[in-house]
Design a protein around this motif. Structure first.
Motif: not given
Length: 77
Positions: A58-70
């Motif tokens: 879950g944490v890695l998925g959230f970080v992945f999405m945040a990095l993709a948006v950034a």
């Protein structure tokens, strides 16, 4: 800045793939034949290692999405 975020995204994506592959399978031959209704409505919580893997996923998925948006924001500006 873009290169750092892109490198981070690649690293996080490989970690996410590794963590997902480490998770144990929930299916077996008996439930595949019976439809798996007992697993669908079962109240079993993940414990120990499985719970940790779910949390890390879950944490890695959230970080992945945040990095993709950034990265999307940086590439458009």
């Amino acid at each position: 800045m873009y290169e750092i975020l892109l490198t981070s995204l690649i690293i996080v994506s490989f970690l996410l793939i590794a963590v997902v592959l480490m998770q144990p399978s929930k299916t077996n031959a008996a439930s595949a034949l019976s439809g798996g209704a007992e697993q669908l409505f079962g109240k079993q919580k993940a414990r120990g290692f499985e719970a940790g893997l779910r949390r890390v996923t879950g944490v890695l998925g959230f970080v992945f999405m945040a990095l993709a948006v950034a990265l999307t924001y940086l590439s458009s500006h």
